[in-house]
Design an enzyme around this catalytic site. Structure first.
Site, PDB file in Angstrom:
ATOM      1  N   ASN A  98       0.824  -1.221   0.000  1.00 33.18           N
ATOM      2  CA  ASN A  98       0.000   0.000   0.000  1.00 33.18           C
ATOM      3  C   ASN A  98       0.854   1.265   0.000  1.00 33.18           C
ATOM      4  O   ASN A  98       0.597   2.202  -0.758  1.00 33.18           O
ATOM      5  CB  ASN A  98      -0.954   0.001   1.192  1.00 33.18           C
ATOM      6  CG  ASN A  98      -1.917  -1.174   1.144  1.00 33.18           C
ATOM      7  OD1 ASN A  98      -1.970  -1.885   0.142  1.00 33.18           O
ATOM      8  ND2 ASN A  98      -2.649  -1.391   2.217  1.00 33.18           N
TER       9      ASN A  98
ATOM     10  N   THR B 112     -15.578  37.374 -32.508  1.00 34.42           N
ATOM     11  CA  THR B 112     -16.387  36.934 -31.376  1.00 34.42           C
ATOM     12  C   THR B 112     -17.595  36.277 -32.024  1.00 34.42           C
ATOM     13  O   THR B 112     -18.036  36.708 -33.094  1.00 34.42           O
ATOM     14  CB  THR B 112     -16.853  38.094 -30.471  1.00 34.42           C
ATOM     15  OG1 THR B 112     -17.676  38.964 -31.238  1.00 34.42           O
ATOM     16  CG2 THR B 112     -15.670  38.902 -29.925  1.00 34.42           C
ATOM     17  N   HIS B 113     -18.096  35.215 -31.422  1.00 32.44           N
ATOM     18  CA  HIS B 113     -19.199  34.431 -32.000  1.00 32.44           C
ATOM     19  C   HIS B 113     -18.829  33.913 -33.395  1.00 32.44           C
ATOM     20  O   HIS B 113     -19.709  33.662 -34.214  1.00 32.44           O
ATOM     21  CB  HIS B 113     -20.492  35.248 -32.093  1.00 32.44           C
ATOM     22  CG  HIS B 113     -20.832  35.989 -30.836  1.00 32.44           C
ATOM     23  ND1 HIS B 113     -21.636  35.478 -29.850  1.00 32.44           N
ATOM     24  CD2 HIS B 113     -20.425  37.212 -30.376  1.00 32.44           C
ATOM     25  CE1 HIS B 113     -21.741  36.351 -28.854  1.00 32.44           C
ATOM     26  NE2 HIS B 113     -21.001  37.414 -29.147  1.00 32.44           N
TER      27      HIS B 113
ATOM     28  N   SER C  14      -7.104  11.963 -48.761  1.00 29.31           N
ATOM     29  CA  SER C  14      -8.320  11.144 -48.730  1.00 29.31           C
ATOM     30  C   SER C  14      -8.141   9.999 -49.722  1.00 29.31           C
ATOM     31  O   SER C  14      -7.486  10.157 -50.754  1.00 29.31           O
ATOM     32  CB  SER C  14      -9.511  12.003 -49.147  1.00 29.31           C
ATOM     33  OG  SER C  14     -10.534  11.198 -49.693  1.00 29.31           O
TER      34      SER C  14
ATOM     35  N   LYS D 208      -8.025  16.390 -51.652  1.00 24.42           N
ATOM     36  CA  LYS D 208      -8.058  16.626 -50.216  1.00 24.42           C
ATOM     37  C   LYS D 208      -6.688  16.676 -49.554  1.00 24.42           C
ATOM     38  O   LYS D 208      -5.805  15.892 -49.850  1.00 24.42           O
ATOM     39  CB  LYS D 208      -8.889  15.544 -49.512  1.00 24.42           C
ATOM     40  CG  LYS D 208     -10.364  15.649 -49.747  1.00 24.42           C
ATOM     41  CD  LYS D 208     -10.984  16.974 -49.318  1.00 24.42           C
ATOM     42  CE  LYS D 208     -11.218  17.011 -47.826  1.00 24.42           C
ATOM     43  NZ  LYS D 208     -12.340  16.158 -47.419  1.00 24.42           N
TER      44      LYS D 208
ATOM     45  N   ASN E 191      -6.045  17.050 -45.547  1.00 22.83           N
ATOM     46  CA  ASN E 191      -6.813  17.193 -44.309  1.00 22.83           C
ATOM     47  C   ASN E 191      -5.939  17.518 -43.094  1.00 22.83           C
ATOM     48  O   ASN E 191      -4.822  17.026 -42.982  1.00 22.83           O
ATOM     49  CB  ASN E 191      -7.584  15.898 -44.028  1.00 22.83           C
ATOM     50  CG  ASN E 191      -8.600  15.591 -45.109  1.00 22.83           C
ATOM     51  OD1 ASN E 191      -9.170  16.509 -45.701  1.00 22.83           O
ATOM     52  ND2 ASN E 191      -8.799  14.326 -45.384  1.00 22.83           N
TER      53      ASN E 191
ATOM     54  N   GLU F  29      -7.227  17.529 -35.861  1.00 22.07           N
ATOM     55  CA  GLU F  29      -8.497  16.858 -35.555  1.00 22.07           C
ATOM     56  C   GLU F  29      -8.304  15.769 -34.505  1.00 22.07           C
ATOM     57  O   GLU F  29      -9.122  15.605 -33.601  1.00 22.07           O
ATOM     58  CB  GLU F  29      -9.081  16.248 -36.827  1.00 22.07           C
ATOM     59  CG  GLU F  29      -9.543  17.278 -37.835  1.00 22.07           C
ATOM     60  CD  GLU F  29      -9.900  16.615 -39.160  1.00 22.07           C
ATOM     61  OE1 GLU F  29     -10.972  15.999 -39.242  1.00 22.07           O
ATOM     62  OE2 GLU F  29      -9.090  16.690 -40.109  1.00 22.07           O
TER      63      GLU F  29
ATOM     64  N   TYR G 210      -6.391   2.083   2.362  1.00 27.35           N
ATOM     65  CA  TYR G 210      -6.281   1.515   1.017  1.00 27.35           C
ATOM     66  C   TYR G 210      -7.484   0.648   0.679  1.00 27.35           C
ATOM     67  O   TYR G 210      -7.984  -0.095   1.518  1.00 27.35           O
ATOM     68  CB  TYR G 210      -4.989   0.679   0.894  1.00 27.35           C
ATOM     69  CG  TYR G 210      -4.838   0.064  -0.491  1.00 27.35           C
ATOM     70  CD1 TYR G 210      -4.256   0.788  -1.531  1.00 27.35           C
ATOM     71  CD2 TYR G 210      -5.327  -1.207  -0.775  1.00 27.35           C
ATOM     72  CE1 TYR G 210      -4.155   0.257  -2.807  1.00 27.35           C
ATOM     73  CE2 TYR G 210      -5.228  -1.752  -2.043  1.00 27.35           C
ATOM     74  CZ  TYR G 210      -4.645  -1.010  -3.059  1.00 27.35           C
ATOM     75  OH  TYR G 210      -4.551  -1.542  -4.318  1.00 27.35           O
TER      76      TYR G 210
ATOM     77  N   GLN H 156      -6.312   0.673  -7.492  1.00 28.24           N
ATOM     78  CA  GLN H 156      -5.529   0.144  -8.616  1.00 28.24           C
ATOM     79  C   GLN H 156      -6.010   0.735  -9.944  1.00 28.24           C
ATOM     80  O   GLN H 156      -5.274   0.771 -10.924  1.00 28.24           O
ATOM     81  CB  GLN H 156      -5.630  -1.384  -8.631  1.00 28.24           C
ATOM     82  CG  GLN H 156      -4.842  -2.049  -9.732  1.00 28.24           C
ATOM     83  CD  GLN H 156      -4.726  -3.546  -9.511  1.00 28.24           C
ATOM     84  OE1 GLN H 156      -4.023  -3.989  -8.626  1.00 28.24           O
ATOM     85  NE2 GLN H 156      -5.428  -4.322 -10.322  1.00 28.24           N
TER      86      GLN H 156
ATOM     87  N   LYS I 104      -4.283   3.604 -12.277  1.00 29.90           N
ATOM     88  CA  LYS I 104      -3.105   3.466 -13.133  1.00 29.90           C
ATOM     89  C   LYS I 104      -3.353   3.649 -14.609  1.00 29.90           C
ATOM     90  O   LYS I 104      -2.712   4.478 -15.263  1.00 29.90           O
ATOM     91  CB  LYS I 104      -2.445   2.110 -12.880  1.00 29.90           C
ATOM     92  CG  LYS I 104      -1.864   2.121 -11.519  1.00 29.90           C
ATOM     93  CD  LYS I 104      -1.070   0.956 -11.113  1.00 29.90           C
ATOM     94  CE  LYS I 104      -0.802   1.186  -9.653  1.00 29.90           C
ATOM     95  NZ  LYS I 104      -2.039   1.378  -8.843  1.00 29.90           N
TER      96      LYS I 104
HETATM   97  N1  ARG Z   1      -1.530  -3.519  -7.511  1.00 32.46           N
HETATM   98  C1  ARG Z   1      -1.975  -2.804  -6.362  1.00 32.46           C
HETATM   99  C2  ARG Z   1      -2.399  -1.395  -6.764  1.00 32.46           C
HETATM  100  O1  ARG Z   1      -2.060  -1.004  -7.819  1.00 32.46           O
HETATM  101  C3  ARG Z   1      -0.889  -2.714  -5.357  1.00 32.46           C
HETATM  102  C4  ARG Z   1      -1.327  -2.559  -3.959  1.00 32.46           C
HETATM  103  C5  ARG Z   1      -2.027  -3.772  -3.507  1.00 32.46           C
HETATM  104  N2  ARG Z   1      -2.289  -3.784  -2.134  1.00 32.46           N
HETATM  105  C6  ARG Z   1      -3.148  -4.667  -1.593  1.00 32.46           C
HETATM  106  N3  ARG Z   1      -3.331  -4.600  -0.342  1.00 32.46           N
HETATM  107  N4  ARG Z   1      -3.760  -5.512  -2.348  1.00 32.46           N
HETATM  108  O2  ARG Z   1      -3.086  -0.685  -6.060  1.00 32.46           O
END
Ligand code: ARG
Length: 463
Positions: free
Chosen positions: A112, A157-158, A279, A285, A287, A292, A319, A324, A327
């Site tokens: 954690n 503007t607009h 295109s 074309k 583009n 975009e 925690y 998780q 990520k």
């Molecule tokens: N893979 C977990 C995460 O990204 C790591 C921490 C996990 N801790 C636990 N008590 N399961 O959050």
């Protein structure tokens, strides 16, 4: 006992394969291996210094971890889905390599506080890299703005022609936006700069650890003040994605203008062949796909911001596995923002600005009407009255299908006897720009001052 998992001691049964795949994060968190190893090295050194393990054991751990880092760098390490995440994968490989002592690395630590550490190290590094890309973009914007400090164009503007400005003035507006983005990231970095390690699972540890030593080793300004907060806080992830969202907003707004400006209707710019695409059916074309795509990609970053906020809002301390989910949101944000910034600067640097066309197009749409009203107001006509007189004049010219500057003095004087022959000079487009010498405005001296101030800021960051 089923001894395949590091935490398998109390389990009578192995994890269901579906669950194993569902909760494994190694497919995406392996990106954190450098941060994870750096954190483990600092932790091992601290354990040795504090006599929690012997100095010789600490050295063995550090050497083993360094070797693993080299092997991962060189692509010689295969991670296992069943070993869940990057933290356990590395610990497992370490123990396979250095033997029993490897099992001591996790003393006085939890995944954690370990994962919170990795994430903070990662965010700090990415902020540095995104800031460097922002500065590259700022330098490009500055350059193009300087080259076009006197290139007259219509201001809107607009999306209706409003008052004349210059391309340099327009681009310097974006310079300000990206400068704020740079500063927002610096601010976010300051708050990410606290060491969570030592918080353990949530309540610290019974061992006499030295958090300040670890903080110093890893380059943190200080330690997180509360162990519960240390393991459950992801504000720095939200702040980063939020700052990234605003960068995408700014890139997307400029993208929209590039799409408009490069159209046949506007024709203000011509994108370089290297930064546009064709295109498969329409041979003519060319583009503005880069602009975009950047505009389109902004949505996924905003989505990650909502995802991260929603993931956090109902979590009890400390925690929870929900964390998780921070990520992929963060990693995709980093990837999107970096790729967008990277491609944007050269696209701007290589586009051609069609100054004559811009100047020509700026003349239509009664863009000098405010100036005509100002002319009267400067000669004593109350502005509200002047506004009304010019409104009637515009209507008259519009019915004739001409601009104000195409009318004769006699025609103009029918609307107000205050008008004299110098009105034509007053409403000439270049004069309209030159007269707007408000600080921060489009007149050349004001733009030159703005360019100097922008350059001074850029230079201040180089030291
Ligand atoms: N893979 C977990 C995460 O990204 C790591 C921490 C996990 N801790 C636990 N008590 N399961 O959050």
């Amino acid at each position: 006992m089923t001894e395949t998992k590091m935490w398998g001691g109390r389990f009578a049964k192995t994890t269901d394969k579906l669950v194993e795949d569902f909760h494994s994060s190694i497919s995406f968190d392996q990106i954190l291996y450098q941060q994870d190893i750096a954190g483990s090295i600092a932790h091992a050194k601290m354990l040795g210094r504090q006599g929690i393990i012997t100095p010789a054991e600490a050295e063995q751990l550090v050497a083993g971890l360094q070797q693993i880092r080299e092997d991962i760098d060189a692509g010689r390490v295969e991670f296992e889905v069943g070993t869940e995440d990057i933290h356990m994968n590395i610990e497992k490989i370490l123990t396979e390599r250095v033997g029993e002592v490897g099992k001591k690395l996790h003393t006085a630590r939890s995944r954690n506080d370990q994962v919170a550490l990795d994430m903070r190290l990662y965010v700090k590094l990415q902020i540095d890299e995104v800031q460097a890309l922002l500065l590259k973009l700022e330098e490009t914007i500055w350059q193009v703005a300087a080259e076009n400090k006197a290139s007259v164009m219509a201001g809107y503007t607009h999306l209706q022609k409003a008052q004349p400005i210059t391309m340099g003035h327009h681009l310097l507006a974006y310079f300000q936006m990206f400068r704020r983005d740079f500063e927002r990231l610096a601010d976010c970095r300051r708050r990410a700069d606290y060491l969570p390690l030592g918080a353990g699972a949530l309540a610290g540890t019974t061992f006499p650890i030295d958090r300040h030593f670890v903080a110093k080793e890893l380059g943190f300004a200080d330690i997180c003040a509360n162990t519960l907060d240390a393991v459950s806080d992801r504000d720095f992830v939200v702040e980063f994605i939020s700052a990234a969202s605003l960068i995408m907003v700014h890139l997307s707004r400029l993208s929209e203008e590039i799409v408009l400006w490069s159209s046949n209707e506007f024709g203000y710019i011509t994108l370089d062949d290297g930064y546009s695409t064709g295109s498969s059916i329409m041979p003519q074309k060319k583009n503005p796909d880069v602009a975009e795509l950047v505009r389109g990609k902004s949505g996924r970053v905003f989505g990650h911001l909502m995802g991260a906020l929603t993931m956090l809002k109902g979590l009890p301390l400390a925690y929870n596995k929900d964390l998780q989910e921070d990520k992929e949101a963060l990693f995709d944000t980093v990837d999107t923002i970096k790729k967008s910034l990277l491609v944007f600067a050269p696209m701007l640097a290589t586009m051609r600005i069609n100054c004559e066309r811009m100047h020509e197009r700026a003349k239509g749409g009664f863009i000098n009407a405010t100036d005509a009203a100002d002319y009267l107001a400067a000669r004593g006509v109350p502005f509200r009255e002047a506004h009304s007189i010019i409104g009637q004049l515009v209507k008259y010219a519009e019915d004739k299908g001409v601009g104000l500057e195409d009318l004769s003095l006699a025609e103009i004087q029918q609307f107000s006897s205050v008008f004299q022959a110098d009105i034509f000079d007053y409403i000439a487009i270049d004069k309209c720009v030159a007269a707007r010498c408000t600080p921060g405005g489009p007149a050349l001296p004001a733009v030159e001052t703005a360019l100097e101030q922008a350059a001074a800021w850029l230079n201040s960051l180089k030291n």
